[in-house]
Design a protein around this motif. Structure first.
Motif, PDB file in Angstrom:
ATOM      1  N   CYS A  97     -10.464   4.745   0.690  1.00 40.09           N
ATOM      2  CA  CYS A  97      -9.627   3.888  -0.158  1.00 40.09           C
ATOM      3  C   CYS A  97      -9.365   4.632  -1.469  1.00 40.09           C
ATOM      4  CB  CYS A  97     -10.366   2.574  -0.433  1.00 40.09           C
ATOM      5  SG  CYS A  97      -9.535   1.529  -1.636  1.00 40.09           S
ATOM      6  N   LEU A  98      -8.094   4.817  -1.779  1.00 40.81           N
ATOM      7  CA  LEU A  98      -7.700   5.432  -3.050  1.00 40.81           C
ATOM      8  C   LEU A  98      -7.386   4.293  -4.003  1.00 40.81           C
ATOM      9  CD1 LEU A  98      -5.149   7.999  -1.511  1.00 40.81           C
ATOM     10  CD2 LEU A  98      -7.644   8.235  -1.750  1.00 40.81           C
ATOM     11  N   LEU A 144      -3.150  12.377  -4.000  1.00 41.46           N
ATOM     12  CA  LEU A 144      -4.084  12.030  -2.925  1.00 41.46           C
ATOM     13  C   LEU A 144      -3.377  11.290  -1.805  1.00 41.46           C
ATOM     14  CD1 LEU A 144      -7.271  10.875  -4.870  1.00 41.46           C
ATOM     15  CD2 LEU A 144      -7.140  12.716  -3.185  1.00 41.46           C
ATOM     16  N   PHE A 145      -2.472  10.391  -2.190  1.00 44.39           N
ATOM     17  CA  PHE A 145      -1.702   9.644  -1.189  1.00 44.39           C
ATOM     18  C   PHE A 145      -0.959  10.634  -0.282  1.00 44.39           C
ATOM     19  CE2 PHE A 145       2.296   7.721   0.204  1.00 44.39           C
ATOM     20  CZ  PHE A 145       1.847   6.553   0.802  1.00 44.39           C
ATOM     21  N   VAL A 181      -4.630   2.042  -1.750  1.00 45.64           N
ATOM     22  CA  VAL A 181      -4.175   2.222  -0.373  1.00 45.64           C
ATOM     23  C   VAL A 181      -5.397   2.653   0.435  1.00 45.64           C
ATOM     24  CG1 VAL A 181      -3.407   4.573  -0.932  1.00 45.64           C
ATOM     25  CG2 VAL A 181      -2.606   3.503   1.170  1.00 45.64           C
ATOM     26  N   ILE A 182      -5.458   2.169   1.661  1.00 40.11           N
ATOM     27  CA  ILE A 182      -6.607   2.507   2.509  1.00 40.11           C
ATOM     28  C   ILE A 182      -6.121   3.278   3.736  1.00 40.11           C
ATOM     29  CG2 ILE A 182      -8.507   1.565   3.912  1.00 40.11           C
ATOM     30  CD1 ILE A 182      -8.540  -0.836   1.985  1.00 40.11           C
ATOM     31  N   PHE A 183      -6.827   4.352   4.032  1.00 39.85           N
ATOM     32  CA  PHE A 183      -6.551   5.139   5.235  1.00 39.85           C
ATOM     33  C   PHE A 183      -7.742   5.004   6.175  1.00 39.85           C
ATOM     34  CE2 PHE A 183      -3.893   7.005   1.989  1.00 39.85           C
ATOM     35  CZ  PHE A 183      -2.698   7.249   2.662  1.00 39.85           C
ATOM     36  N   ALA A 202       0.829  -1.207   0.000  1.00 39.64           N
ATOM     37  CA  ALA A 202       0.000   0.000   0.000  1.00 39.64           C
ATOM     38  C   ALA A 202       0.862   1.254   0.000  1.00 39.64           C
ATOM     39  CB  ALA A 202      -0.926  -0.025   1.219  1.00 39.64           C
ATOM     40  N   LEU A 203       1.836   1.247  -0.869  1.00 39.41           N
ATOM     41  CA  LEU A 203       2.768   2.372  -0.994  1.00 39.41           C
ATOM     42  C   LEU A 203       2.950   2.685  -2.475  1.00 39.41           C
ATOM     43  CD1 LEU A 203       5.457   1.277   1.625  1.00 39.41           C
ATOM     44  CD2 LEU A 203       3.982   3.290   1.774  1.00 39.41           C
TER      45      LEU A 203
END
Ligand SMILES: CCCCCCCCCCCC(=O)SCCNC(=O)CCNC(=O)[C@H](O)C(C)(C)COP(=O)(O)OP(=O)(O)OC[C@H]1O[C@@H](n2cnc3c(N)ncnc32)[C@H](O)[C@@H]1OP(=O)(O)O
Length: 240
Positions: free
Chosen positions: A136-137, A60-61, A124-126, A47-48
């Motif tokens: 989730c992006l 966005l990340f 990736v999920i925040f 997730a990077l």
């Protein structure tokens, strides 16, 4: 757009060799380790950012990583192979780890992480623990095509399921999907980035009710809306 996908594909294949390079071990696995940590050796965190990520996804990340600085948000790491979950609940419910590692299942890996960089699910999920919600992006690659030029509905459903699963697991621990309802409102262009906003709406015994919307980066387009029911696994029951 399709042309840029093809160009992207070419550069992706060129990048293949680099893929298994040094593991991008994140320095900031943060409290999510509680649920997602591994006891085994070292698992790469997927997730990077990687070179297939579009400008939108990287932007966005970075924005969400900034939000993580005060601790209100955390990035959830994501491993490809079987994570050894700390939750004891998983041990009673799922297959004997020796069977999982045995012939036939030795290649098992998380569905969404089984593609070469950029070809499938890049995401990736925040998590925001206080607000019981996740973001989730997601950039759906060219191997996820349904109608030409657009993402397959099953790929969107998969990503929603993963986003929901993470959102529910934060509160419920070991959970499984019991029900998913999705309204597909607009087709998602292939290789574009969407944002899946999920939240926990209600917790009722072992039942976790979640909902989400899937939007474009500028938030102007609502692609999908969904609700889900997740069940916290009962350690006294088994799956068979
Ligand atoms: C850290 C990880 C990160 C993970 C990050 C990655 C995420 C990946 C996400 C992928 C997730 C998946 O693919 S999961 C795979 C797809 N899902 C499955 O295969 C699940 C198959 N179904 C099952 O195994 C089972 O039905 C369960 C576990 C869901 C529930 O079984 P159970 O534990 O025996 O529970 P049960 O007593 O039947 O039901 C408990 C309560 O829920 C209600 N209930 C149960 N099912 C339903 C339903 N479909 N619709 C309405 N209500 C339901 C019951 O009426 C009851 O209500 P009441 O009487 O208490 O009121």
């Amino acid at each position: 757009m399709l042309r840029s996908c093809t160009a992207g594909l070419r550069s992706l294949w060129a990048l293949r060799g680099r893929r298994e390079g040094a593991a991008r071990l994140s320095a900031d696995l943060q409290p999510a380790r509680r649920l997602f940590s591994t006891e085994k050796a070292v698992h790469k965190d997927w997730a990077l950012p990687n070179p297939s990520w579009s400008k939108d996804l990287k932007l966005l990340f970075d924005q969400f990583m900034k939000k993580c600085e005060d601790g209100s948000w955390e990035r959830l790491p994501s491993c490809k192979h079987t994570c050894t979950y700390k939750s004891e609940d998983f041990k009673t419910y799922f297959l004997d780890p020796q069977l999982v590692e045995g012939e036939g299942l030795s290649q098992a890996q998380l569905f969404t992480r089984g593609f070469e960089d950029g070809l499938g699910f890049e995401y990736v999920i925040f998590n925001n623990n206080d607000e019981k919600r996740t973001v989730c992006l997601f950039q759906g690659g060219p191997y996820l095509q349904g109608i030409p030029g657009f993402l397959h509905g099953g790929a969107i459903a998969t990503m929603i399921d993963v986003a929901f699963g993470s959102c529910a697991a934060i509160s419920g621990g070991a959970v499984m999907t019991a029900n998913l309802n999705i309204n597909f409102k607009r087709p998602v262009p292939l290789c574009s980035v969407v944002v899946i906003h999920s939240q926990l709406d209600k917790l009722e015994g072992r039942k976790l009710f979640v909902s989400c919307n899937v939007r474009s980066v500028d938030e102007k387009t609502l692609y999908s809306e969904a609700t889900g029911l997740f069940i916290k696994l009962d350690p006294k029951k088994s799956s068979t």
